[in-house]
Design a protein around this motif. Structure first.
Motif, short mmCIF file in Angstrom:
data_model
loop_
_atom_site.label_atom_id
_atom_site.label_comp_id
_atom_site.label_asym_id
_atom_site.label_seq_id
_atom_site.Cartn_x
_atom_site.Cartn_y
_atom_site.Cartn_z
N ASN A 180 15.09 -0.39 -21.03
CA ASN A 180 17.16 -0.20 -21.81
C ASN A 180 16.08 -0.20 -23.74
O ASN A 180 15.91 -2.01 -23.30
CB ASN A 180 18.52 -0.52 -21.75
N PHE A 181 16.10 0.62 -24.50
CA PHE A 181 16.10 0.01 -25.81
C PHE A 181 17.00 0.16 -26.17
O PHE A 181 18.71 0.56 -25.84
CB PHE A 181 14.54 0.92 -26.28
N LYS A 182 17.53 -0.27 -28.09
CA LYS A 182 18.47 0.17 -29.05
C LYS A 182 19.06 1.06 -28.30
O LYS A 182 20.15 1.31 -28.20
CB LYS A 182 18.04 -0.34 -29.79
N ASN A 183 18.53 2.21 -28.62
CA ASN A 183 18.90 3.80 -28.98
C ASN A 183 18.19 4.72 -27.73
O ASN A 183 18.72 5.65 -28.03
CB ASN A 183 18.16 4.31 -30.41
N PHE A 184 17.55 4.20 -26.54
CA PHE A 184 17.16 4.85 -25.95
C PHE A 184 16.74 4.47 -24.74
O PHE A 184 16.88 3.20 -24.53
CB PHE A 184 16.25 5.93 -26.07
N SER A 185 16.44 4.75 -23.41
CA SER A 185 16.03 4.28 -22.15
C SER A 185 15.01 4.95 -21.42
O SER A 185 14.85 6.54 -21.76
CB SER A 185 17.43 4.54 -20.81
N VAL A 186 14.53 4.88 -20.36
CA VAL A 186 13.17 5.31 -20.25
C VAL A 186 13.52 5.11 -18.37
O VAL A 186 13.35 4.03 -18.34
CB VAL A 186 11.98 5.27 -20.86
N ILE A 187 12.87 5.84 -17.53
CA ILE A 187 12.73 5.37 -15.95
C ILE A 187 11.94 6.08 -15.57
O ILE A 187 12.04 6.97 -15.66
CB ILE A 187 14.95 5.99 -15.51
N SER A 188 11.33 5.26 -14.91
CA SER A 188 10.50 6.02 -13.95
C SER A 188 10.60 5.72 -12.78
O SER A 188 11.02 4.67 -11.82
CB SER A 188 8.85 4.78 -14.08
N ILE A 189 10.75 7.11 -12.08
CA ILE A 189 11.06 7.76 -10.23
C ILE A 189 9.96 8.30 -10.22
O ILE A 189 9.13 8.95 -10.32
CB ILE A 189 12.59 8.09 -10.75
N TYR A 190 10.42 8.03 -8.45
CA TYR A 190 9.24 8.84 -7.74
C TYR A 190 9.75 9.42 -6.68
O TYR A 190 10.46 8.71 -5.21
CB TYR A 190 8.14 7.96 -7.44
N ILE A 191 10.27 10.77 -7.13
CA ILE A 191 10.87 11.00 -5.45
C ILE A 191 10.19 11.18 -4.18
O ILE A 191 9.25 11.76 -4.62
CB ILE A 191 11.38 12.33 -5.94
N HIS A 192 11.30 11.38 -3.25
CA HIS A 192 10.29 11.57 -1.60
C HIS A 192 9.71 13.64 -1.97
O HIS A 192 10.01 14.06 -2.77
CB HIS A 192 11.15 11.22 -0.58
N SER A 193 8.31 12.95 -1.36
CA SER A 193 7.95 14.13 -0.03
C SER A 193 8.43 14.31 1.07
O SER A 193 8.80 13.00 1.94
CB SER A 193 6.51 13.76 -0.53
N GLY A 194 7.91 15.54 1.36
CA GLY A 194 9.06 15.71 2.49
C GLY A 194 8.23 16.40 3.31
O GLY A 194 8.28 17.29 4.35
N GLY A 236 0.99 -1.15 -0.12
CA GLY A 236 -0.16 0.06 0.38
C GLY A 236 0.54 0.98 0.16
O GLY A 236 0.63 2.50 0.63
N TYR A 237 2.05 1.39 -0.57
CA TYR A 237 2.74 2.07 -0.30
C TYR A 237 3.82 2.29 -1.81
O TYR A 237 4.17 1.38 -2.44
CB TYR A 237 3.73 2.15 1.16
N SER A 238 3.84 3.53 -2.45
CA SER A 238 5.64 4.34 -3.21
C SER A 238 4.98 3.13 -4.54
O SER A 238 3.67 2.76 -5.01
CB SER A 238 6.42 4.21 -2.39
N PHE A 248 13.71 -0.86 -1.50
CA PHE A 248 13.51 -0.30 -0.68
C PHE A 248 11.69 -0.56 -0.80
O PHE A 248 10.61 -0.95 -0.84
CB PHE A 248 13.67 -0.58 0.68
N GLU A 249 12.23 1.09 -1.45
CA GLU A 249 10.36 1.67 -1.07
C GLU A 249 10.03 1.79 -3.33
O GLU A 249 8.87 1.65 -3.23
CB GLU A 249 11.09 2.92 -0.94
N GLY A 250 10.33 0.78 -3.58
CA GLY A 250 10.15 0.81 -4.81
C GLY A 250 9.75 2.14 -6.31
O GLY A 250 8.83 2.04 -7.13
N ARG A 251 10.76 2.60 -5.89
CA ARG A 251 10.84 4.36 -6.55
C ARG A 251 11.55 4.50 -7.95
O ARG A 251 11.77 5.58 -7.89
CB ARG A 251 11.26 4.80 -5.05
N PHE A 252 11.84 3.08 -8.19
CA PHE A 252 13.05 3.34 -9.23
C PHE A 252 12.49 2.03 -10.41
O PHE A 252 12.29 1.00 -9.66
CB PHE A 252 14.67 3.55 -8.93
N ILE A 253 12.61 1.99 -11.76
CA ILE A 253 12.58 1.47 -12.65
C ILE A 253 13.11 1.86 -13.67
O ILE A 253 12.57 2.64 -14.43
CB ILE A 253 11.70 0.25 -12.55
#
Length: 256
Positions: free
Chosen positions: A98-112, A64-66, A90-95
């Motif tokens: 990679n493709f041949k010519n480029f990469s895509v990242i999905s990221i969730y930066i912390h809320s403060g 139920g988190y992140s 641990f918080e699942g914040r990065f995935i």
């Protein structure tokens, strides 16, 4: 042309009940990046694996988190679910895919916003770990599109109540200075702003009061590009015809 959509779904099961996955099927997106899915794969049935896509989930260890997700039409060469940082994993914040010519990242930066300790962690991660990582990414020459909820507005035009939020997490001077450095010194590109200069282009609205109805919003979601992708964005818009969460999807088209 390649279409990439990113959004914080604030719970993928809740978003699905509001029609989000059916909406995605009609958007002809090549890559879809999600943040704050708030679910493990054991909690998801076939509805959450659209047949049009290869679906990769990186949930948080805490239920139920992140958590983050990437859907992609093209089979990636590589899927990276482990970032260089254990607490982020641990918080699942990065995935990353990679493709041949480029990469895509999905990221969730912390809320403060919850407490000062989380704000301190957010700034430590941004300055001490994420910025050096991005600088190395630039040097590598890899073409990368970083999609995600950064939990930071950049400039006055990116938030409705600029003066009132100067002491609030997400609009703090040190947070905005971090984006200044990223965009103006290191050379990364705010992909949305490369082609869309309109004011009041927000991606998040508080659930308090009438923020959505009065468009009292913040632009805290981004598609951030490595410098070698300059000029590749052709269209960028924020979808607001229907609400799937407290965030709105960013739809961007690239000529890669």
């Amino acid at each position: 042309m390649i279409r990439i959509i990113t959004t914080n779904v604030n719970g993928i099961r809740a978003a699905e009940r509001k029609g989000f996955l059916n909406w995605i099927k009609n958007q002809n997106a090549d890559v879809v990046c999600l943040q704050e899915i708030k679910a493990t794969e054991e909690q998801l049935d076939e509805r959450f694996y659209p047949e049009e896509y290869h679906c990769y989930y990186q949930p948080a260890q805490k239920k139920g988190y992140s958590g983050t997700t990437i859907f992609t039409k093209q089979t990636p060469i590589q899927v990276i679910k482990e970032s260089p940082w254990k607490d982020i994993n641990f918080e699942g914040r990065f995935i990353q895919v990679n493709f041949k010519n480029f990469s895509v990242i999905s990221i969730y930066i912390h809320s403060g916003s919850a407490k000062q300790a989380r704000q301190n962690l957010k700034m430590e991660f941004l300055t001490e770990r994420f910025m050096p990582y991005l600088q190395e990414l630039k040097i590598s020459g890899r073409k990368v599109i970083i999609c995600g909820d950064m939990n930071i507005v950049h400039q006055e035009r990116d938030i409705k109540n600029w003066k009132a939020n100067q002491k609030n997490s997400g609009c703090l001077p040190e947070e905005r200075a971090w984006l200044d450095k990223l965009f103006f010194k290191v050379g990364f590109i705010d992909g949305f702003r490369e082609v869309n200069q309109e004011d009041q282009q927000y991606t998040w609205w508080s659930n308090r009061g009438q923020a959505w109805a009065n468009n009292i919003g913040w632009r805290i979601d981004y598609q951030i590009l490595t410098p070698n992708l300059k000029g590749k964005v052709k269209n960028a818009n924020i979808y607001k015809n229907k609400r799937f969460s407290d965030h709105a999807p960013i739809i961007m088209d690239y000529q890669l």
